[in-house]
Scaffold this motif. Sequence first.
Motif, PDB file in Angstrom:
ATOM      1  N   LEU A 141       0.824  -1.211   0.000  1.00 56.88           N
ATOM      2  CA  LEU A 141       0.000   0.000   0.000  1.00 56.88           C
ATOM      3  C   LEU A 141       0.856   1.257   0.000  1.00 56.88           C
ATOM      4  N   SER A 142       1.989   1.212   0.681  1.00 55.79           N
ATOM      5  CA  SER A 142       2.905   2.349   0.662  1.00 55.79           C
ATOM      6  C   SER A 142       3.426   2.578  -0.752  1.00 55.79           C
ATOM      7  N   ARG A 145       0.588   4.049  -2.848  1.00 58.69           N
ATOM      8  CA  ARG A 145       0.373   5.470  -2.571  1.00 58.69           C
ATOM      9  C   ARG A 145       1.437   6.326  -3.249  1.00 58.69           C
ATOM     10  N   VAL A 148       0.735   6.525  -6.946  1.00 60.97           N
ATOM     11  CA  VAL A 148      -0.381   7.448  -7.219  1.00 60.97           C
ATOM     12  C   VAL A 148       0.111   8.884  -7.151  1.00 60.97           C
ATOM     13  N   GLU A 149       0.889   9.207  -6.118  1.00 61.87           N
ATOM     14  CA  GLU A 149       1.407  10.575  -5.973  1.00 61.87           C
ATOM     15  C   GLU A 149       2.307  10.939  -7.143  1.00 61.87           C
TER      16      GLU A 149
END
Length: 170
Positions: A141-142, A145, A148-149
């Motif tokens: 998940l890190s 994220r 996505v950023e």
Amino acid sequence: MHSETSPGADRDAAAHAAREVIELLEVLWNKGRDMTSPAPVSSSQLRVLYILDRDQPINLRTLGDVLGSAPSSVSRMCDRLDALGFIERSPSAASRRELELRLSGRGENYLKDLRARREAALIHVISAMPAAQRTALATGLSGFRLAVEDTQESEDARGAHKAGDAEETA
């Protein structure tokens, strides 16, 4: 016999798994949201609350740009959030013609309670996972994220570049 998968197959499998998890999270999210307030907000209104929580104070024009929405739609949405007591409007220190939007105490409490309920629902499910899978989930998940950023920053840079090109040709 060991078969290797192609990078495209791995990507497709990851996207499929992520979609399934997102659909499950939507169910958990809505359970948490329905339990937090007698006046739950729409997903669009909730997005406004998240933006205000992150970027306040913000004016209507900037909020519209972030949302990609027409000023009239943003104004109506903010009217509804104001009526619920979730946001406050005040004159801008920079310009008397602009209003600044902020979360009200009630809006902050709504988000705090919503996040706590959602986190509790996640903890309930995640606690049933073996420790190694929880670690892998956190790592994955890190990475997701960050991707996505990075994708958003690239898209924002391309959009700014295109806007600059349009201004030069005008």
